[in-house]
Design a protein around this motif. Sequence first.
Motif, PDB file in Angstrom:
ATOM      1  N   MET A   1       0.917  -1.308   0.151  1.00 32.26           N
ATOM      2  CA  MET A   1       0.091   0.040  -0.047  1.00 32.26           C
ATOM      3  C   MET A   1       0.971   1.156   0.037  1.00 32.26           C
ATOM      4  SD  MET A   1      -3.131   1.353   0.157  1.00 32.26           S
ATOM      5  CE  MET A   1      -3.999  -0.100   0.496  1.00 32.26           C
ATOM      6  N   ALA A   2       0.819   2.052  -0.958  1.00 33.76           N
ATOM      7  CA  ALA A   2       1.649   3.264  -1.096  1.00 33.76           C
ATOM      8  C   ALA A   2       1.177   4.228   0.173  1.00 33.76           C
ATOM      9  CB  ALA A   2       1.213   4.290  -2.336  1.00 33.76           C
ATOM     10  N   GLU A   3       2.162   4.915   0.511  1.00 30.68           N
ATOM     11  CA  GLU A   3       1.893   5.778   1.752  1.00 30.68           C
ATOM     12  C   GLU A   3       1.161   7.198   1.475  1.00 30.68           C
ATOM     13  OE1 GLU A   3       4.663   5.128   5.390  1.00 30.68           O
ATOM     14  OE2 GLU A   3       6.072   5.575   3.580  1.00 30.68           O
ATOM     15  N   THR A   4       0.594   7.610   2.679  1.00 37.72           N
ATOM     16  CA  THR A   4       0.018   9.102   2.390  1.00 37.72           C
ATOM     17  C   THR A   4       0.287   9.820   3.737  1.00 37.72           C
ATOM     18  OG1 THR A   4      -2.056   8.494   3.304  1.00 37.72           O
ATOM     19  CG2 THR A   4      -1.859   8.226   0.932  1.00 37.72           C
ATOM     20  N   PHE A   5      -0.094  10.799   3.931  1.00 37.75           N
ATOM     21  CA  PHE A   5      -0.031  11.839   5.233  1.00 37.75           C
ATOM     22  C   PHE A   5      -0.710  11.148   6.450  1.00 37.75           C
ATOM     23  CE2 PHE A   5      -3.156  14.530   3.133  1.00 37.75           C
ATOM     24  CZ  PHE A   5      -4.083  14.078   3.908  1.00 37.75           C
ATOM     25  N   LEU A   6      -1.419  10.119   6.003  1.00 39.66           N
ATOM     26  CA  LEU A   6      -2.589   9.241   6.919  1.00 39.66           C
ATOM     27  C   LEU A   6      -1.788   8.259   7.644  1.00 39.66           C
ATOM     28  CD1 LEU A   6      -5.321   9.624   8.312  1.00 39.66           C
ATOM     29  CD2 LEU A   6      -6.049   8.155   6.349  1.00 39.66           C
ATOM     30  N   SER A   7      -0.735   7.661   6.827  1.00 39.64           N
ATOM     31  CA  SER A   7      -0.232   6.477   7.423  1.00 39.64           C
ATOM     32  C   SER A   7       0.510   6.506   8.645  1.00 39.64           C
ATOM     33  CB  SER A   7       1.076   5.978   6.454  1.00 39.64           C
ATOM     34  OG  SER A   7       0.634   5.805   4.975  1.00 39.64           O
ATOM     35  N   PRO A   8       1.339   7.476   9.159  1.00 37.28           N
ATOM     36  CA  PRO A   8       1.705   7.665  10.540  1.00 37.28           C
ATOM     37  C   PRO A   8       0.825   7.673  11.711  1.00 37.28           C
ATOM     38  CG  PRO A   8       2.383   9.441   9.424  1.00 37.28           C
ATOM     39  CD  PRO A   8       1.784   8.365   8.378  1.00 37.28           C
ATOM     40  N   VAL A   9      -0.310   8.431  11.392  1.00 38.16           N
ATOM     41  CA  VAL A   9      -1.527   8.829  12.055  1.00 38.16           C
ATOM     42  C   VAL A   9      -2.160   7.175  12.461  1.00 38.16           C
ATOM     43  CG1 VAL A   9      -3.631   9.819  12.689  1.00 38.16           C
ATOM     44  CG2 VAL A   9      -1.697  10.879  11.387  1.00 38.16           C
ATOM     45  N   GLU A  39      -7.355   1.774   4.955  1.00 37.32           N
ATOM     46  CA  GLU A  39      -6.828   1.259   4.119  1.00 37.32           C
ATOM     47  C   GLU A  39      -7.456   1.630   2.624  1.00 37.32           C
ATOM     48  OE1 GLU A  39      -5.942  -2.845   4.694  1.00 37.32           O
ATOM     49  OE2 GLU A  39      -4.198  -2.507   6.112  1.00 37.32           O
ATOM     50  N   ILE A  40      -8.689   1.588   2.719  1.00 39.79           N
ATOM     51  CA  ILE A  40      -9.709   2.061   1.515  1.00 39.79           C
ATOM     52  C   ILE A  40      -9.266   3.466   1.214  1.00 39.79           C
ATOM     53  CG2 ILE A  40     -11.947   2.334   0.724  1.00 39.79           C
ATOM     54  CD1 ILE A  40     -12.708  -0.342   2.495  1.00 39.79           C
ATOM     55  N   ILE A  41      -9.188   4.208   2.214  1.00 37.66           N
ATOM     56  CA  ILE A  41      -9.177   5.764   2.131  1.00 37.66           C
ATOM     57  C   ILE A  41      -7.645   6.018   1.298  1.00 37.66           C
ATOM     58  CG2 ILE A  41      -8.964   7.910   3.188  1.00 37.66           C
ATOM     59  CD1 ILE A  41     -11.331   7.091   4.849  1.00 37.66           C
ATOM     60  N   GLN A  42      -6.703   5.236   1.616  1.00 42.80           N
ATOM     61  CA  GLN A  42      -5.548   5.879   1.387  1.00 42.80           C
ATOM     62  C   GLN A  42      -5.332   5.769  -0.120  1.00 42.80           C
ATOM     63  OE1 GLN A  42      -2.055   6.149   3.458  1.00 42.80           O
ATOM     64  NE2 GLN A  42      -2.191   4.220   4.594  1.00 42.80           N
ATOM     65  N   PRO A  43      -5.724   4.864  -1.079  1.00 36.93           N
ATOM     66  CA  PRO A  43      -5.551   5.073  -2.415  1.00 36.93           C
ATOM     67  C   PRO A  43      -6.493   6.442  -3.091  1.00 36.93           C
ATOM     68  CG  PRO A  43      -6.176   2.876  -1.939  1.00 36.93           C
ATOM     69  CD  PRO A  43      -6.266   3.856  -0.573  1.00 36.93           C
ATOM     70  N   PHE A  44      -7.535   6.908  -2.330  1.00 36.38           N
ATOM     71  CA  PHE A  44      -8.130   8.019  -2.577  1.00 36.38           C
ATOM     72  C   PHE A  44      -7.210   9.482  -2.452  1.00 36.38           C
ATOM     73  CE2 PHE A  44     -11.696   5.140  -2.373  1.00 36.38           C
ATOM     74  CZ  PHE A  44     -12.385   5.708  -3.168  1.00 36.38           C
TER      75      PHE A  44
END
Length: 937
Positions: A1-9, A39-44
């Motif tokens: 799964m590609a990371e976003t700013f949400l990952s560390p949270v 995990e569903i939100i991260q691709p968006f």
Amino acid sequence: MAETFLSPVIQKLLDLLAEEVNLLKGVHREVKSLRDELEIIQPFLRDAEAKLEKGELRDATKVWLKQMREEADRIEDIVDDYLHYLATKGQGHDRKRRFVDFVREACHLAKSVKPRYDIASEIREIKESLREIKERGQSYGLRPFEQGSSSSNQDMPNVDASIDLRLGSLFIEEDDLVGIDSTSKELIKSLVEGPSTRMVISLVGEGGIGKTTLAKKVYDDVKSHFDCYAWISVSQSYNMENVLKNMRSQIWSKKSPVREIGTIEGLIELLRDYLLKKRYVVVFDDVWERDFWGVIKHAFPSKNKGDRIIITTRNTSIAISIKKTPFDLVQELKPWPWELAWELFCKKAFPFEFEKRCPRVLDHLSREIVRKCQGLPLVIVAIAGLLSTKEMIELEWRRVLDNLNDEFENNPQLTSVSKVLSFSYHDLPYHLKSCFSYFGIFPENYSILDKRLYRLWIAEGFIKSRRDKTLEQVAQEYLNELIHRNLVSFNIQSGYIRRCQVHDLMREIILTRTDELCFGQILNSSKPRFQGKSRRLSIYNTTEDVLKVVGDSKIRTVIMFNIDELTSCFVVNLFENCRLLKVLDFEDAPLDNLPSEVGNLLHLKYLNLNGTKVKTLPKSIGNLHNLQALNLFDTLVEELPIEVNKLRNLQHLLAEWYNNENEFSLYSFGCVRIQEGIGCLEKLQTLTFVEAYGRVGFVKELEKLTKLETLGIGKVSAEMGKALVASIGKMNLLEGLYINSVSHEEILDLKCASSPPFLRYLSLRCRLQEFPDWISKLQNLRGLSLRFSRLTDEPLKCLKGLPNLAFILLYQAYDGAELHFEEGGFKKLKELKLGKLEGLKVVKIDRGALPLLEEFDFDACPLMQEMPSDIEHLTNLKSLKITDMPREFMAGLQPNGGPQYWKIKYIPSVTFRFKNGGRTSFHVYKLGELDLLQRLQ
């Protein structure tokens, strides 16, 4: 799964809930459900961020992205506030009740909420909020996006648009080719007259440096020498099949029939068969992916017909991976020197002036503008072209200079330059974008030590742990990648210390992106720059209005620059308003007292007091159980409280104060006294500079610090010398070692030691009984500093074979009359500093010695009568600094002084410092100006 700013949270929330599993019922199911939703939100989010980078995001979706970040911050606030609450209230039996009460307060829930509201309900509320955000994003046209191969056109910048921005580089006038003429001639000679074997030439440099211009110039001049040729613009959005078809259409003879083939493998085979019989030259312009060459190389048979391939790229690591034979070349393009930058600017800005000269009234402003361009020809041409349309009056040009950053963002004549530079930012993987964005919080032209940068990144949570690597080693890999991509420049001090910075225009690109993502805020007395809420606050020049900004913003990072005044009241209020701080950097701030309230910053990981006037640390410092880095360098702190030993997560403790008035500083300096028990700080990687005077037991205790990478000990006595080196021999990870004796007359016996295998820098400020043999075995040593050693045997014979030594400083280190640099020795030495060698009369340099030496300094060697023999053979020498040398020595440097003058005439920069009537004066001379030395008389 590609990371976003949400990952560390997400990770922080899951870690917290995992700790609560044994106490809270019904959590497992909700945690799993929450994880699935996130995990569903991260691709968006990936889709939104990708569109933002390409400028395809509508205003409504930009608002959605900010709202998503604020929601992520809200989750993080709940977690951090709760952890802070637990730490301050202690561990009671009713942990579940306190958690529920606290979350209710943090989320501003209504008073009518059910009293038995539990943690599972809180998770469901967060999950529902996230689900609504996802649905809102779908209504804005966002879709799940996974990061794929760059060889696909999907979700990448438009190919034609990226090529259009480069057209100016492809069709440049011959008269404008200043700066690349000599380089192009050398390349043309290599291409036409070089070896018969296939040669790949990689042109590497940052965006706007002139790679495409140089490649096009060379290509046009040599293609008539080949049977077939092709120019391929690759870009970030290349499609391999289209690249191969484009190459086929360019090289294929019109008389030969063309077979239609639709597969990459078939096209490669077709091209390879055709090129077996031809001598070819092919240019691949603007390569971004290492995998590109891994595929395309199979189309080029290697035979003895003098075939040539040219590749331009911004990424040094790509060029290095392509170089497979001794005939392949990597040509690194550097920013243009001042003289060439000025010449190009004048040609473009004053095309109708006599000899294209700058009018006197605009000279000062023009030079300021050229300095802003920092040697990038693309930027120089763009700005000069804009100014050529302006009226040549000072007011008009001053307006352009003062608003240059806005011009690049909004002026159609300059926006294309900004887009070209932005490509490098967009190409970064997610984990590097945060690290690179961090350069935006520093002022213009600010250079930062690499070690400080690593520790900031780690405290921010940007660095991900890897097996068998420390976080600092991973951070070093991240920085190296940014350097290889030519996004970060650096210079090296003392052989291994790097100071890093980014180009001013690239910094503006960073700030534009970080403004959109609320990455950081800048408070500046002249130009305040901040939008919305942010986790990071960078304060320039003034503390006015700071407390208003941080009042309700949940700031995690505060860094100060050039602050004139800092009151205790302000600092206390800052601590009270920012109790969730992770990073607090006061470097060089006018701070003379660290309030005890600092002990309430329980999340603090990084505390930098370097260069402040703080005299003592409060006992509350022991409360900072998360602290990883404490920098007391160049403060007035002389003793650490016993509470420091409670900081079991501390990895870096830096402390030293000293008088550094000149290049060869006085011996007077201060080490910090530390209490017994330092061995309990088992995570320490850096420990400098602590006092060891009279405490042999303390030296032995160092053996417990098995993770030490940098160690500095002061006030070492003769009696503890052997115990010290015995401890050092057991430190297998040691990279930097600093040993200072109790006085410059104290003789230390350091010869009985096993050499630390990874030692990169060694500083001995002490008198030595004899030169330690183990130093000559330090194969990784890059820097060596010997002060007050007073050796009688010449040390060079033990050092000449060290393969990586780049820096040597000898200050009162040798009492002999001669230093001899033998042929073949010191192959990588770049800096050599000789100071106060009171017995030195002669320095001999054999031809072939010191082949890479760039800087050569002499200071106060009273018996030296003349320059070293054969200094003219140091063909790489760029700077010669001569300080307080005898009159006979200086006299020989004048034009009428004989051979010494001619030996140094070719050196680009010569700096002289001499005492005149009790004052110290400096003179800097450039090539061709040494006749001015007559003024020394």
